[in-house]
Scaffold this motif. Structure first.
Motif, PDB file in Angstrom:
ATOM      1  N   PRO A 122       0.789  -1.229   0.000  1.00 23.82           N
ATOM      2  CA  PRO A 122       0.000   0.000   0.000  1.00 23.82           C
ATOM      3  C   PRO A 122       0.821   1.278   0.000  1.00 23.82           C
ATOM      4  O   PRO A 122       0.283   2.355  -0.252  1.00 23.82           O
ATOM      5  CB  PRO A 122      -0.835  -0.127   1.283  1.00 23.82           C
ATOM      6  CG  PRO A 122      -0.060  -1.066   2.161  1.00 23.82           C
ATOM      7  CD  PRO A 122       0.585  -2.031   1.226  1.00 23.82           C
ATOM      8  N   LYS A 123       2.112   1.199   0.312  1.00 22.28           N
ATOM      9  CA  LYS A 123       2.930   2.409   0.353  1.00 22.28           C
ATOM     10  C   LYS A 123       3.126   3.020  -1.034  1.00 22.28           C
ATOM     11  O   LYS A 123       3.591   4.154  -1.145  1.00 22.28           O
ATOM     12  CB  LYS A 123       4.277   2.111   1.010  1.00 22.28           C
ATOM     13  CG  LYS A 123       4.138   1.758   2.487  1.00 22.28           C
ATOM     14  CD  LYS A 123       5.445   1.341   3.102  1.00 22.28           C
ATOM     15  CE  LYS A 123       5.244   0.912   4.557  1.00 22.28           C
ATOM     16  NZ  LYS A 123       6.487   0.403   5.166  1.00 22.28           N
TER      17      LYS A 123
ATOM     18  N   PRO B 102      -4.787  17.644   7.625  1.00 23.03           N
ATOM     19  CA  PRO B 102      -3.465  17.004   7.698  1.00 23.03           C
ATOM     20  C   PRO B 102      -2.355  18.029   7.515  1.00 23.03           C
ATOM     21  O   PRO B 102      -2.377  18.817   6.562  1.00 23.03           O
ATOM     22  CB  PRO B 102      -3.495  15.998   6.544  1.00 23.03           C
ATOM     23  CG  PRO B 102      -4.943  15.759   6.274  1.00 23.03           C
ATOM     24  CD  PRO B 102      -5.628  17.058   6.576  1.00 23.03           C
TER      25      PRO B 102
ATOM     26  N   GLN C 284       0.516   3.216  -3.139  1.00 23.04           N
ATOM     27  CA  GLN C 284      -0.850   3.461  -3.585  1.00 23.04           C
ATOM     28  C   GLN C 284      -1.330   4.825  -3.108  1.00 23.04           C
ATOM     29  O   GLN C 284      -0.892   5.331  -2.076  1.00 23.04           O
ATOM     30  CB  GLN C 284      -1.794   2.384  -3.041  1.00 23.04           C
ATOM     31  CG  GLN C 284      -1.539   0.991  -3.602  1.00 23.04           C
ATOM     32  CD  GLN C 284      -2.426  -0.054  -2.972  1.00 23.04           C
ATOM     33  OE1 GLN C 284      -2.913   0.120  -1.860  1.00 23.04           O
ATOM     34  NE2 GLN C 284      -2.644  -1.144  -3.684  1.00 23.04           N
ATOM     35  N   ALA C 285      -2.257   5.400  -3.860  1.00 22.22           N
ATOM     36  CA  ALA C 285      -2.912   6.623  -3.445  1.00 22.22           C
ATOM     37  C   ALA C 285      -3.913   6.309  -2.344  1.00 22.22           C
ATOM     38  O   ALA C 285      -4.179   5.142  -2.023  1.00 22.22           O
ATOM     39  CB  ALA C 285      -3.617   7.265  -4.643  1.00 22.22           C
ATOM     40  N   LYS C 286      -4.478   7.352  -1.727  1.00 25.56           N
ATOM     41  CA  LYS C 286      -5.414   7.144  -0.624  1.00 25.56           C
ATOM     42  C   LYS C 286      -6.631   6.335  -1.031  1.00 25.56           C
ATOM     43  O   LYS C 286      -7.233   5.635  -0.203  1.00 25.56           O
ATOM     44  CB  LYS C 286      -5.845   8.498  -0.055  1.00 25.56           C
ATOM     45  CG  LYS C 286      -4.725   9.240   0.667  1.00 25.56           C
ATOM     46  CD  LYS C 286      -5.213  10.563   1.246  1.00 25.56           C
ATOM     47  CE  LYS C 286      -4.083  11.283   1.977  1.00 25.56           C
ATOM     48  NZ  LYS C 286      -4.533  12.590   2.534  1.00 25.56           N
ATOM     49  N   ASP C 287      -6.998   6.411  -2.310  1.00 27.90           N
ATOM     50  CA  ASP C 287      -8.168   5.652  -2.764  1.00 27.90           C
ATOM     51  C   ASP C 287      -7.830   4.215  -3.143  1.00 27.90           C
ATOM     52  O   ASP C 287      -8.684   3.479  -3.639  1.00 27.90           O
ATOM     53  CB  ASP C 287      -8.836   6.356  -3.947  1.00 27.90           C
ATOM     54  CG  ASP C 287      -7.904   6.462  -5.166  1.00 27.90           C
ATOM     55  OD1 ASP C 287      -6.765   5.964  -5.100  1.00 27.90           O
ATOM     56  OD2 ASP C 287      -8.335   7.043  -6.178  1.00 27.90           O
ATOM     57  N   GLY C 288      -6.579   3.813  -2.907  1.00 27.72           N
ATOM     58  CA  GLY C 288      -6.179   2.437  -3.168  1.00 27.72           C
ATOM     59  C   GLY C 288      -5.659   2.179  -4.564  1.00 27.72           C
ATOM     60  O   GLY C 288      -5.244   1.056  -4.868  1.00 27.72           O
TER      61      GLY C 288
ATOM     62  N   GLU D 265       5.314  13.138   1.313  1.00 30.51           N
ATOM     63  CA  GLU D 265       6.280  13.012   0.226  1.00 30.51           C
ATOM     64  C   GLU D 265       7.524  13.863   0.466  1.00 30.51           C
ATOM     65  O   GLU D 265       8.519  13.738  -0.257  1.00 30.51           O
ATOM     66  CB  GLU D 265       5.631  13.435  -1.098  1.00 30.51           C
ATOM     67  CG  GLU D 265       4.423  12.600  -1.496  1.00 30.51           C
ATOM     68  CD  GLU D 265       4.758  11.131  -1.613  1.00 30.51           C
ATOM     69  OE1 GLU D 265       5.808  10.814  -2.206  1.00 30.51           O
ATOM     70  OE2 GLU D 265       3.993  10.305  -1.083  1.00 30.51           O
TER      71      GLU D 265
ATOM     72  N   ASN E 131       1.389  20.966   4.424  1.00 31.83           N
ATOM     73  CA  ASN E 131       0.253  21.159   3.534  1.00 31.83           C
ATOM     74  C   ASN E 131      -0.327  22.557   3.730  1.00 31.83           C
ATOM     75  O   ASN E 131      -0.099  23.202   4.762  1.00 31.83           O
ATOM     76  CB  ASN E 131      -0.827  20.116   3.807  1.00 31.83           C
ATOM     77  CG  ASN E 131      -0.370  18.710   3.483  1.00 31.83           C
ATOM     78  OD1 ASN E 131       0.332  18.494   2.491  1.00 31.83           O
ATOM     79  ND2 ASN E 131      -0.753  17.740   4.309  1.00 31.83           N
TER      80      ASN E 131
ATOM     81  N   ASN F 194       3.128  16.892   4.627  1.00 24.45           N
ATOM     82  CA  ASN F 194       3.146  16.243   3.322  1.00 24.45           C
ATOM     83  C   ASN F 194       4.087  15.047   3.401  1.00 24.45           C
ATOM     84  O   ASN F 194       5.302  15.219   3.531  1.00 24.45           O
ATOM     85  CB  ASN F 194       3.641  17.225   2.258  1.00 24.45           C
ATOM     86  CG  ASN F 194       3.781  16.575   0.885  1.00 24.45           C
ATOM     87  OD1 ASN F 194       3.472  15.399   0.701  1.00 24.45           O
ATOM     88  ND2 ASN F 194       4.257  17.335  -0.082  1.00 24.45           N
TER      89      ASN F 194
ATOM     90  N   ARG G  88      -1.814  10.507  17.540  1.00 23.37           N
ATOM     91  CA  ARG G  88      -2.244  11.670  16.755  1.00 23.37           C
ATOM     92  C   ARG G  88      -2.418  12.873  17.669  1.00 23.37           C
ATOM     93  O   ARG G  88      -2.958  12.763  18.773  1.00 23.37           O
ATOM     94  CB  ARG G  88      -3.539  11.354  16.010  1.00 23.37           C
ATOM     95  CG  ARG G  88      -4.044  12.479  15.122  1.00 23.37           C
ATOM     96  CD  ARG G  88      -4.898  11.922  13.999  1.00 23.37           C
ATOM     97  NE  ARG G  88      -4.087  11.117  13.089  1.00 23.37           N
ATOM     98  CZ  ARG G  88      -4.590  10.368  12.106  1.00 23.37           C
ATOM     99  NH1 ARG G  88      -5.897  10.320  11.916  1.00 23.37           N
ATOM    100  NH2 ARG G  88      -3.788   9.661  11.326  1.00 23.37           N
TER     101      ARG G  88
END
Length: 667
Positions: free
Chosen positions: A292-293, A508, A295-299, A513, A498, A511, A662
């Motif tokens: 999953p690393k 959030p 992948q985008a948030k939507d999978g 990235e 962000n 970022n 968090r």
């Protein structure tokens, strides 16, 4: 590019297959390719380690305690079982094995390497029967002489197709390389009937061209790097002409973009598209693929990747984590076509050595004794080395809030760098210029997990603590720049955040990235960061919003900074040499190159001070954003230090993913 045809894995589903072989103790189950191969079909398994960074033992030398998520000895314990799942297999390493923890520094700086010595990571690797390795960028951190003494002790070859001894030739195949560009392994493989056939497996290696910047002090005038993809395009046909049936790229490079980008640091996606390359093992990014690393948030998968099929630009590929956290596996179904072989099916997997259950790490494997024994003496010597006290700290040194507030772990690095550079420049033409210091948090969670933070209690400071503060063997350098360039340096750093909208809750903050080691805090000036403005620069230094200005109220000695005034900024060879692509920060600005590492300077500073006071001075903060709050994740032990954060209002906001805690910032 067309995908490789795949064989049907039913009735044994991939999920059931992985579950059945998740631990070394599980009964070995043949991979479907081995179980179902026909006459003239053979299953070849490629096993990969990458980014070991001298982690032989499952031990965190910085924390001085065992750690179940790391260690080649743990990874090794599953190799035999994984070999048993396949009829035919090879084991390769993808580089960055030589530097990265105190054992590496102990050997390089304390014990040294004489001709004939065998480095402990090589001793450990020699026990496992590696077939080949390539070089990573960190192999160069201690210099070429040291590196080649280490390589000489290996019982397996090293390959690198894009590191030359001199100027580049017009034809890449005419370059005078330091190492063989590739090797071709002549092996016998069993097909589905048990009959043996010869196969020739070509292995070619690549290193990021940016080593010339990152280790310029060791490589300038001695080496040159070539573009990864161009080198691959030149050498792959020659490997085929020489008789390689299968060509596997050992790419110490992250995924990058599917399209070619000249001299890209992360070029594995583009390299996989080179004709003649059948499969690719990757690394450098400290991630695991498939998974999953990527992948985008939507999978959905990143462009050019197919996580379900384990394909990188249409070719079988894998990235096996870091520090021994995973064993990368590519399984190829080969089919004999006359006297040659071709790939007709593939799967890939990054198999972990641990997992998180209910917020706790659980080991899936035990250490392999002979691997630990190979490096036991050096392990014990490293423990004695890192436990040596050098001074005291009057306040805790921690990095739990290093990305959201001025931080003591960054503060002490800046204090040491400023102290050192002032002394070094006192008899030079720069002696009257004000000295600032740029430092970044290296351990701030992220890919390293919820325990990946500096945490040193008040009291004795040992070498392990200094190494924990400063992970890399960088050397101190100083640049001379203007006040305007100081502002742009900080604008680049502020790209880690962000954009925060007024009147909106729990946005959030970070970022993911943007690497934390590029979040430089500059000490000696004061400033605020206006998060309501979009970032001016992106993670790679690219201009995103040229008119944006996040850095506000930038002051020196209580007055607005003079854009034309000249300043000396203490930093390290990576940043001063252009690492991170900070605007206008490059070798032309360098005025001082130290022979000392940043880490040694910190040790000397603590020794001279006796007791240091690393309490953060809150020289930076966030500008208010009306009605807004933001959330970020940090280590669960952050709760013990939240009272120390003065410049911003922080409150708990529940549990984060994967064991993180968090928190909420009221802006």
């Amino acid at each position: 590019m067309s995908e490789f045809p795949r064989t049907d894995m039913s009735p044994l589903s991939r999920r059931a297959f992985l579950a059945a072989t998740a631990s070394a103790g599980a009964l070995a189950v043949l991979h479907p390719f081995s179980a179902r191969a026909q006459a003239n079909q053979a299953h070849l398994r490629i096993m990969e380690t990458t980014d070991l960074h001298v982690h032989v033992f499952p031990y965190d030398y910085y924390a001085d305690k065992p750690n179940d998520t790391m260690g080649l000895a743990r990874t090794a314990s599953i190799i035999d079982a994984i070999r048993a799942e396949a009829t035919n297999s090879i084991l390769v390493d993808n580089g960055d094995f030589l530097q990265g923890n105190p054992m590496g520094d102990y050997i390089a700086y304390q014990r040294g390497m004489k001709d004939g010595d065998v480095h402990p990571i090589i001793k450990a690797m020699n026990t496992l029967g590696y077939d080949c390795s390539t070089l990573g960028n960190h192999e160069f951190n201690y210099g070429l002489d040291f590196m080649f003494k280490v390589l000489a002790g290996a019982n397996f070859p090293f390959v690198c197709a894009n590191l030359t001894k001199g100027q580049l030739a017009g034809d890449p195949t005419k370059d005078e390389l330091f190492l063989k560009p590739y090797v071709i392994l002549d092996r016998m493989v069993k097909d589905g009937t048990g009959a043996e056939h010869p196969v020739r497996i070509g292995l070619i290696g690549f290193v990021p061209p940016q080593v010339m910047t990152w280790d310029s002090r060791h490589l300038t005038g001695k080496a040159v790097t070539r573009d990864i993809v161009k080198a691959g395009e030149a050498w792959a046909p020659q490997m085929r002409e020489e008789g390689a049936d299968i060509v596997v790229a050992l790419s110490h490079s992250g995924m990058g973009e599917p399209a070619y980008v000249e001299m890209a640091e992360n070029a594995s996606l583009a390299l996989a598209g080179v004709a003649g390359i059948d499969a690719i093992v990757t690394g450098h990014s400290h991630l695991d693929f498939p998974g999953p690393k990527f992948q985008a948030k939507d999978g959905t998968d990143m462009p050019g990747l197919d996580g379900a099929k384990g394909l990188v630009n249409g070719k079988p590929g894998v990235m096996g984590g870091f520090w021994g956290s995973h064993l990368g596996l590519i399984d190829l179904l080969l089919e004999r076509d006359g006297s040659a072989w071709k790939v007709v099916g593939s799967t890939s997997e990054a198999r972990p050595i641990s997992r998180r259950v209910d917020g706790k790490t659980e080991a899936l494997v035990e250490s392999r004794v002979e691997v630990e024994d190979a490096a036991k003496a050096e392990h014990e010597a490293t423990l004695a080395y890192v436990r040596t006290p050098v001074g005291k700290t009057s306040a805790p040194l921690h990095s739990y809030f290093a990305l959201v507030a001025d931080d003591p772990s960054v503060q002490v690095v800046s204090q040491a760098q400023t102290w050192y550079i002032r002394d070094m420049l006192k008899d030079t033409g720069y002696k009257d210029l004000p000295v600032l210091s740029a430092a970044a948090p290296f351990k701030s969670g992220g890919r390293g997990g919820p325990d990946y933070y500096t945490d040193v209690p008040a009291g004795d400071v040992a070498i392990k603590n200094v190494a924990d503060l400063y992970l890399y063997p960088n050397t101190v350098q100083a640049v001379a720049i203007t006040g305007a360039q100081v502002g742009e340096w900080l604008e680049m750093s502020a790209g880690i955040f962000n954009t925060i909208e007024p009147g909106k809750a729990d946005q959030p903050l970070i970022n993911p990235e943007f690497p934390s080691y590029n979040f430089d805090v500059i000490d000696g000036v004061t400033y605020r960061i206006d998060l309501s403005q979009p970032p001016k620069y992106g993670p790679k230094g690219e201009v995103l919003n040229a008119a944006s200005n996040r850095i506000v109220d930038l002051m020196f000695e209580g007055k607005p900074i003079d854009p034309a005034r000249e300043f000396v900024v203490a930093s390290n060879n990576y940043r001063a040499g252009g690492g991170g692509n900070f605007p206008e920060i490059n070798p032309s600005k360098v005025i001082f190159q130290a022979p000392d590492t940043n880490r040694d300077v910190i040790v000397r500073y603590i020794v001279e001070q006796g007791t240091i006071n690393p309490s953060a001075d809150a020289n930076w903060s966030f500008a208010p954003v009306e009605g807004a709050s933001a959330i970020f994740d940090t280590g669960p032990k952050a709760k013990e230090h939240i009272v120390d954060v003065k410049a911003v209002t922080i409150e708990p906001a529940g549990e984060g993913a994967d064991g993180f805690a968090r928190y909420r910032i009221i802006l």
